[in-house]
Design a protein around this motif. Structure first.
Motif, PDB file in Angstrom:
ATOM      1  N   ALA A   1      -5.034 -17.171   7.554  1.00  0.00           N
ATOM      2  CA  ALA A   1      -4.296 -18.290   8.159  1.00  0.00           C
ATOM      3  C   ALA A   1      -4.620 -19.639   7.509  1.00  0.00           C
ATOM      4  CB  ALA A   1      -4.583 -18.355   9.657  1.00  0.00           C
ATOM      5  N   ILE A   2      -5.662 -19.708   6.682  1.00  0.00           N
ATOM      6  CA  ILE A   2      -5.981 -20.967   6.000  1.00  0.00           C
ATOM      7  C   ILE A   2      -4.783 -21.322   5.108  1.00  0.00           C
ATOM      8  CG2 ILE A   2      -7.524 -22.129   4.373  1.00  0.00           C
ATOM      9  CD1 ILE A   2      -9.710 -20.101   5.254  1.00  0.00           C
TER      10      ILE A   2
ATOM     11  N   ALA B   1     -17.314  -4.750   2.129  1.00  0.00           N
ATOM     12  CA  ALA B   1     -16.521  -4.058   3.146  1.00  0.00           C
ATOM     13  C   ALA B   1     -15.116  -3.797   2.601  1.00  0.00           C
ATOM     14  CB  ALA B   1     -16.445  -4.897   4.413  1.00  0.00           C
ATOM     15  N   PRO B   2     -14.694  -2.540   2.577  1.00  0.00           N
ATOM     16  CA  PRO B   2     -13.361  -2.219   2.057  1.00  0.00           C
ATOM     17  C   PRO B   2     -12.238  -2.996   2.744  1.00  0.00           C
ATOM     18  CG  PRO B   2     -14.638  -0.214   2.331  1.00  0.00           C
ATOM     19  CD  PRO B   2     -15.439  -1.327   2.949  1.00  0.00           C
ATOM     20  N   THR B   3     -12.382  -3.278   4.035  1.00  0.00           N
ATOM     21  CA  THR B   3     -11.322  -4.021   4.727  1.00  0.00           C
ATOM     22  C   THR B   3     -11.191  -5.446   4.195  1.00  0.00           C
ATOM     23  OG1 THR B   3     -12.863  -4.629   6.497  1.00  0.00           O
ATOM     24  CG2 THR B   3     -11.478  -2.691   6.866  1.00  0.00           C
ATOM     25  N   HIS B   4     -12.311  -6.071   3.828  1.00  0.00           N
ATOM     26  CA  HIS B   4     -12.262  -7.432   3.284  1.00  0.00           C
ATOM     27  C   HIS B   4     -11.691  -7.429   1.865  1.00  0.00           C
ATOM     28  CE1 HIS B   4     -14.360  -8.488   6.828  1.00  0.00           C
ATOM     29  NE2 HIS B   4     -15.586  -8.243   6.403  1.00  0.00           N
ATOM     30  N   ILE B   5     -12.117  -6.476   1.062  1.00  0.00           N
ATOM     31  CA  ILE B   5     -11.613  -6.367  -0.313  1.00  0.00           C
ATOM     32  C   ILE B   5     -10.100  -6.156  -0.291  1.00  0.00           C
ATOM     33  CG2 ILE B   5     -11.660  -4.923  -2.393  1.00  0.00           C
ATOM     34  CD1 ILE B   5     -14.681  -4.367  -1.608  1.00  0.00           C
ATOM     35  N   ASP B   6      -9.660  -5.243   0.553  1.00  0.00           N
ATOM     36  CA  ASP B   6      -8.229  -4.961   0.684  1.00  0.00           C
ATOM     37  C   ASP B   6      -7.467  -6.200   1.168  1.00  0.00           C
ATOM     38  OD1 ASP B   6      -5.984  -2.960   0.789  1.00  0.00           O
ATOM     39  OD2 ASP B   6      -6.019  -3.599   2.898  1.00  0.00           O
ATOM     40  N   ALA B   7      -8.047  -6.930   2.112  1.00  0.00           N
ATOM     41  CA  ALA B   7      -7.376  -8.126   2.645  1.00  0.00           C
ATOM     42  C   ALA B   7      -7.185  -9.184   1.560  1.00  0.00           C
ATOM     43  CB  ALA B   7      -8.167  -8.696   3.820  1.00  0.00           C
ATOM     44  N   ILE B   8      -8.192  -9.374   0.715  1.00  0.00           N
ATOM     45  CA  ILE B   8      -8.058 -10.359  -0.367  1.00  0.00           C
ATOM     46  C   ILE B   8      -6.919  -9.959  -1.297  1.00  0.00           C
ATOM     47  CG2 ILE B   8      -9.139 -11.300  -2.453  1.00  0.00           C
ATOM     48  CD1 ILE B   8     -11.817 -11.147  -0.929  1.00  0.00           C
ATOM     49  N   LYS B   9      -6.957  -8.718  -1.751  1.00  0.00           N
ATOM     50  CA  LYS B   9      -5.977  -8.257  -2.740  1.00  0.00           C
ATOM     51  C   LYS B   9      -4.558  -8.153  -2.184  1.00  0.00           C
ATOM     52  CE  LYS B   9      -9.196  -5.433  -5.440  1.00  0.00           C
ATOM     53  NZ  LYS B   9      -9.519  -4.046  -5.844  1.00  0.00           N
ATOM     54  N   ASN B  10      -4.432  -7.661  -0.962  1.00  0.00           N
ATOM     55  CA  ASN B  10      -3.105  -7.330  -0.443  1.00  0.00           C
ATOM     56  C   ASN B  10      -2.546  -8.293   0.596  1.00  0.00           C
ATOM     57  OD1 ASN B  10      -2.948  -4.933  -2.026  1.00  0.00           O
ATOM     58  ND2 ASN B  10      -4.398  -4.008  -0.610  1.00  0.00           N
TER      59      ASN B  10
ATOM     60  N   PHE C   1      -4.398 -11.961   1.511  1.00  0.00           N
ATOM     61  CA  PHE C   1      -4.698 -13.373   1.256  1.00  0.00           C
ATOM     62  C   PHE C   1      -4.009 -13.874  -0.008  1.00  0.00           C
ATOM     63  CE2 PHE C   1      -9.337 -12.866   3.032  1.00  0.00           C
ATOM     64  CZ  PHE C   1      -8.841 -12.390   4.226  1.00  0.00           C
ATOM     65  N   PHE C   2      -4.295 -13.226  -1.133  1.00  0.00           N
ATOM     66  CA  PHE C   2      -3.759 -13.720  -2.400  1.00  0.00           C
ATOM     67  C   PHE C   2      -2.229 -13.729  -2.404  1.00  0.00           C
ATOM     68  CE2 PHE C   2      -7.398 -13.620  -5.760  1.00  0.00           C
ATOM     69  CZ  PHE C   2      -8.193 -14.394  -4.931  1.00  0.00           C
TER      70      PHE C   2
ATOM     71  N   LYS D   1      -0.196 -14.046   0.150  1.00  0.00           N
ATOM     72  CA  LYS D   1       0.245 -15.100   1.072  1.00  0.00           C
ATOM     73  C   LYS D   1       0.065 -16.474   0.437  1.00  0.00           C
ATOM     74  CE  LYS D   1      -0.592 -17.892   4.927  1.00  0.00           C
ATOM     75  NZ  LYS D   1      -1.466 -19.024   5.088  1.00  0.00           N
ATOM     76  N   TRP D   2      -1.010 -16.655  -0.294  1.00  0.00           N
ATOM     77  CA  TRP D   2      -1.300 -17.939  -0.928  1.00  0.00           C
ATOM     78  C   TRP D   2      -0.576 -18.109  -2.267  1.00  0.00           C
ATOM     79  CZ3 TRP D   2      -7.184 -16.967   0.007  1.00  0.00           C
ATOM     80  CH2 TRP D   2      -7.483 -17.191   1.352  1.00  0.00           C
ATOM     81  N   GLY D   3       0.190 -17.101  -2.699  1.00  0.00           N
ATOM     82  CA  GLY D   3       0.930 -17.191  -3.959  1.00  0.00           C
ATOM     83  C   GLY D   3       0.051 -17.004  -5.180  1.00  0.00           C
ATOM     84  N   LEU D   4      -1.027 -16.246  -5.016  1.00  0.00           N
ATOM     85  CA  LEU D   4      -1.991 -16.058  -6.100  1.00  0.00           C
ATOM     86  C   LEU D   4      -1.897 -14.673  -6.721  1.00  0.00           C
ATOM     87  CD1 LEU D   4      -5.115 -17.585  -4.330  1.00  0.00           C
ATOM     88  CD2 LEU D   4      -3.723 -18.675  -6.100  1.00  0.00           C
ATOM     89  N   GLU D   5      -2.239 -14.636  -7.982  1.00  0.00           N
ATOM     90  CA  GLU D   5      -2.363 -13.388  -8.722  1.00  0.00           C
ATOM     91  C   GLU D   5      -3.860 -13.156  -8.946  1.00  0.00           C
ATOM     92  OE1 GLU D   5      -1.378 -11.998 -13.307  1.00  0.00           O
ATOM     93  OE2 GLU D   5      -0.416 -13.774 -12.480  1.00  0.00           O
ATOM     94  N   LEU D   6      -4.334 -11.953  -8.667  1.00  0.00           N
ATOM     95  CA  LEU D   6      -5.735 -11.618  -8.930  1.00  0.00           C
ATOM     96  C   LEU D   6      -5.897 -11.470 -10.437  1.00  0.00           C
ATOM     97  CD1 LEU D   6      -8.581 -10.803  -7.961  1.00  0.00           C
ATOM     98  CD2 LEU D   6      -7.735  -8.448  -7.843  1.00  0.00           C
ATOM     99  N   VAL D   7      -6.699 -12.347 -11.048  1.00  0.00           N
ATOM    100  CA  VAL D   7      -6.866 -12.302 -12.501  1.00  0.00           C
ATOM    101  C   VAL D   7      -8.226 -11.759 -12.917  1.00  0.00           C
ATOM    102  CG1 VAL D   7      -5.181 -14.125 -12.937  1.00  0.00           C
ATOM    103  CG2 VAL D   7      -7.600 -14.729 -12.682  1.00  0.00           C
TER     104      VAL D   7
END
Length: 177
Positions: free
Chosen positions: A68-69, A88-97, A99-100, A102-108
């Motif tokens: 939500a940030i 934690a797999p749930t946090h890793i998954d949340a970042i990749k799928n 957060f990024f 939603k924020w318009g980011l590409e994981l580089v």
């Protein structure tokens, strides 16, 4: 500070506050070159600490709180976003799928902080199911299509002896020559 010299670029902001007060510190139209997040991830260890002594623990954020940030408002075409993450797999998954995207980011890039002893050995064994791991991940994102994406090593390993203080990150020093 403490006999050390620090170079702090103009326009840098350090905010150590609750996420729900975000808009009190950052104007809606402010853009940043680098945004570093080290969220207080929801985790079992802190829940146990808080259960034993409420004064010691800290307020954790759920993945929904972090997502939500409104980071997307504060990016320009080449803003680096760096997120320290637990294993934690749930946090890793949340970042990749969540957060990024939603924020318009590409994981580089995904970098790893390997925690070692003074003797150079990992502080514990790797990949033991259900056990603490001797590393943390650092996810690096850029706005989709940024030409800077090619300049970031997609994988990097940082080795250091961890601080005795919970959750402190490794000191990173550049070339002092």
């Amino acid at each position: 500070m403490n006999g050390e010299t620090y170079l702090i670029p103009p326009g840098v902001k350090f905010i150590n506050s609750s996420v729900d007060r975000f808009t009190e510190y950052i104007m809606e139209n402010e853009k940043f070159d680098l945004i570093l997040l080290d969220p207080p991830w929801w985790n079992k260890y802190i829940r146990r600490v808080k259960a034993a002594n409420a004064k010691i623990g800290y307020r954790m954020l759920t993945n929904e709180d972090i997502q939500a940030i409104p980071l997307e408002r504060h990016l320009h075409a080449d803003t680096f976003v760096v997120v320290w993450c637990t294993n934690a797999p749930t946090h890793i998954d949340a970042i990749k799928n969540n957060f990024f995207p939603k924020w318009g980011l590409e994981l580089v890039a995904t970098w790893y902080w390997i925690k070692i002893t003074k003797g150079g050995q990992p502080v514990c064994k790797f990949n033991e199911p259900g056990k603490k791991q001797p590393y943390e991940r650092i996810f690096i994102g850029l706005p989709a299509g940024s030409p800077l994406a090619k300049s970031v090593p997609s994988e990097c390993f940082l080795y250091s002896v961890p601080s005795a203080i919970h959750s402190h990150k490794p000191p990173l020093y550049g070339n002092r020559n």
